[in-house]
Design an enzyme around this catalytic site. Structure first.
Site, short mmCIF file in Angstrom:
data_model
loop_
_atom_site.label_atom_id
_atom_site.label_comp_id
_atom_site.label_asym_id
_atom_site.label_seq_id
_atom_site.Cartn_x
_atom_site.Cartn_y
_atom_site.Cartn_z
N ASP A 1 -13.23 5.35 3.02
CA ASP A 1 -13.58 4.82 4.27
C ASP A 1 -14.54 5.73 4.90
OD1 ASP A 1 -12.16 2.42 3.72
OD2 ASP A 1 -10.42 2.80 4.99
N TYR B 1 0.40 -14.00 0.02
CA TYR B 1 0.83 -13.76 -1.36
C TYR B 1 1.98 -13.08 -1.52
CZ TYR B 1 -2.02 -9.34 -0.80
OH TYR B 1 -2.28 -8.06 -0.34
N ARG C 1 0.59 -1.29 -0.17
CA ARG C 1 -0.17 0.01 -0.05
C ARG C 1 0.97 1.37 0.05
NH1 ARG C 1 -4.37 -0.19 2.95
NH2 ARG C 1 -4.48 2.03 3.17
#
Length: 390
Positions: A286, A208, A100
Site C-alpha cells: 500500500d 461471502y 485478514r
C-alpha cells in the site's frame, strides 16, 4: 524493513528465504490485524506457495464455488463466474476467502520464527539517510540502525514514500466503504460458499462466508459521502450501514440485522507512482499502490511484491540499487493495470442510469448464458500471473 503488516511480513519472510538477514521494525506494539475478510485469488495463493505457506493458510480458508453479480430488489443474478475447481484448474492455484487476521498471523509467525529475521515491535521508522554503501534509519525513540537496503512497507500513510517519490497528498474519492463480519447461521453454512456482489445505484455490497470462523463477511461502498479522516478502522453505526443498504433484498436485510460493530472506511485515491525506489530505499504494498477494494486484489498485490522483490534481490546480491530498480520495473505496470481494472469495476457495480443498467447488465447476462466461462476470462491476465516466475 519498515512495517510488519501483510506486505511487510511477507517481504521479510521472502527476503529471508532468499538468503538475506532482515531486521523488521513495526510501529505497533501488538501487530495483530483487525478488520474483516479478504480474498486471495490464484495469483496470491501462488505467492503464498513460494513462501511455503499455502498449506498453513489453507485450513483457515473457505474455497468459494462461484461469484455472482445480483441486483437489489428482484435479486436477479446477472452474471456468474466459476471459482472452486474451475479457478484452480485454469490458473494453477485455488481461490481463498479468509479473515485478514488469519493470513497476517501465518505470515508474521513464519517471519518471526525464521532465524534470519529479527522483529522489533513498537518501533517506528521516521527517517532514512543513504550513503554510498548503506542506508541508515532513525526510529521514533531516537535510536538508529543501518543496513544494505530499506523496504518501506509502512502502509497507505507511508512515512518513507515522500523520500522516494515526492509529496503526493491523497484525494478523497467521494466514496465510503463499510466492513463488518456477522455470525453465520447453520443455514448459511449449509449452502454452497458463494461470493455475491449486490449492484445498486451508486453503491454495492459484497457478501461471502468465512466458514472456518462461522462468520459472513460484508463490505459495501457508497458514493456521495462527505470526506472524513483517512482510516479504515473508524467505528460506524449499524443503523447507518443499514440505511445505506437496507431494503435491497431479504438476504441482505437478514445479514444487516446481525451487524453490531461495523467499520467505516473513507476511500482516498493516490495516483500510481512512476518511481518506487531511490537508491537503497524501495516501497512495497500500500505504500506505493494502495488498491481500491473493487477487485479484491490489495493483499494479493502485496504478496506478489514480496516474492518479486526477494527474487530480484537474490539475482543482484551485490548491487542493491539496481536490484530494487529491477523490482520496481517488474511490478509498476502490473499494479497500475490492477488499479485501473479495479476502478472499472466500481463503474460497473454502481451504474445508476436505467438505460446503462439495462445495456450493461443485459450484456453480462447474455454473455453468461451463451459462454458461461466468458465473464471469468476477462481476468486471465490477472490470475495466471505467477510471481515465482515473473
Amino acid at each position: 524493513m519498515a512495517g510488519g503488516g501483510i506486505g511487510g511480513a511477507a517481504a521479510a519472510l521472502a527476503l529471508a528465504r532468499a538468503g538475506f538477514a532482515v531486521r523488521l521494525f513495526e510501529a505497533r506494539p501488538d501487530p495483530a490485524e483487525a478488520g474483516a475478510g479478504l480474498q486471495i485469488a490464484a495469483n496470491g495463493v501462488k505467492a503464498l506457495r513460494w513462501l511455503g505457506l499455502e498449506d498453513a493458510v489453507a485450513p483457515f480458508a473457505t474455497r468459494p464455488e462461484r461469484l455472482e453479480l445480483r441486483l437489489p430488489g428482484s435479486g436477479r443474478t446477472v452474471s456468474r463466474v466459476a471459482l472452486g475447481a474451475a479457478h484452480a484448474g485454469r490458473y494453477g492455484a485455488p481461490y481463498f476467502h479468509l479473515h485478514r487476521a488469519d493470513l497476517h498471523r501465518a505470515l508474521f509467525e513464519a517471519a518471526r520464527s525464521h532465524p534470519a529475521v529479527s522483529i522489533e515491535l513498537g518501533r517506528r521508522v521516521t527517517r532514512a539517510v543513504q550513503t554510498a554503501g548503506e542506508v541508515s534509519i532513525e526510529l521514533d525513540n531516537g535510536d538508529t540502525a543501518e543496513g544494505r537496503a530499506l523496504i518501506g512497507a509502512d502502509g497507505v500513510r507511508s512515512g518513507l514514500r515522500e523520500g522516494v517519490a515526492g509529496i503526493d497528498a491523497p484525494v478523497f474519492t467521494g466514496m465510503t466503504a463499510w466492513r463488518a463480519v456477522v455470525p453465520a447461521t447453520d443455514a448459511d453454512l449449509a449452502r454452497p460458499p458463494v461470493a455475491t456482489v449486490w449492484m445498486g445505484r451508486g453503491r454495492h455490497l459484497v457478501t461471502y462466508p468465512l466458514a472456518t470462523r462461522r462468520e459472513i463477511n460484508l463490505i459495501g461502498v457508497v458514493e456521495e459521502k462527505p470526506a472524513t479522516d483517512e482510516s479504515w478502522l473508524a467505528a460506524g453505526a449499524p443503523a447507518d450501514m443499514a440505511a445505506d443498504f437496507g431494503g435491497w433484498h431479504a438476504e441482505t436485510d437478514a445479514l444487516l440485522q446481525r451487524v453490531t460493530a461495523p467499520w467505516r472506511w473513507p476511500l482516498y485515491e493516490r495516483h500510481p507512482l512512476s518511481v518506487w525506489s531511490a537508491g537503497r530505499v524501495a516501497l512495497l504494498g500500500d505504500a506505493c499502490h494502495a488498491m481500491p477494494p473493487f477487485l479484491a486484489q490489495g493483499a494479493c498485490m502485496a504478496l506478489e511484491d514480496a516474492v518479486v522483490l526477494a527474487r530480484r534481490m537474490a539475482a543482484r546480491p551485490g548491487d542493491v540499487a539496481h536490484a530494487l530498480r529491477d523490482y520496481s520495473e517488474a511490478r509498476r505496470e502490473r499494479t497500475m493495470k490492477v488499479q485501473r481494472a479495479s476502478w472499472a469495476n466500481a463503474w460497473r457495480f454502481h451504474l445508476a442510469h436505467p438505460v446503462l443498467r439495462t445495456c450493461v447488465y443485459g450484456g453480462l447476462a447474455a454473455i453468461s448464458a451463451l459462454v458461461p466461462s466468458g465473464p471469468g476470462r476477462m481476468y486471465d491476465w490477472l490470475y495466471r500471473y505467477d510471481p515465482a516466475t515473473a
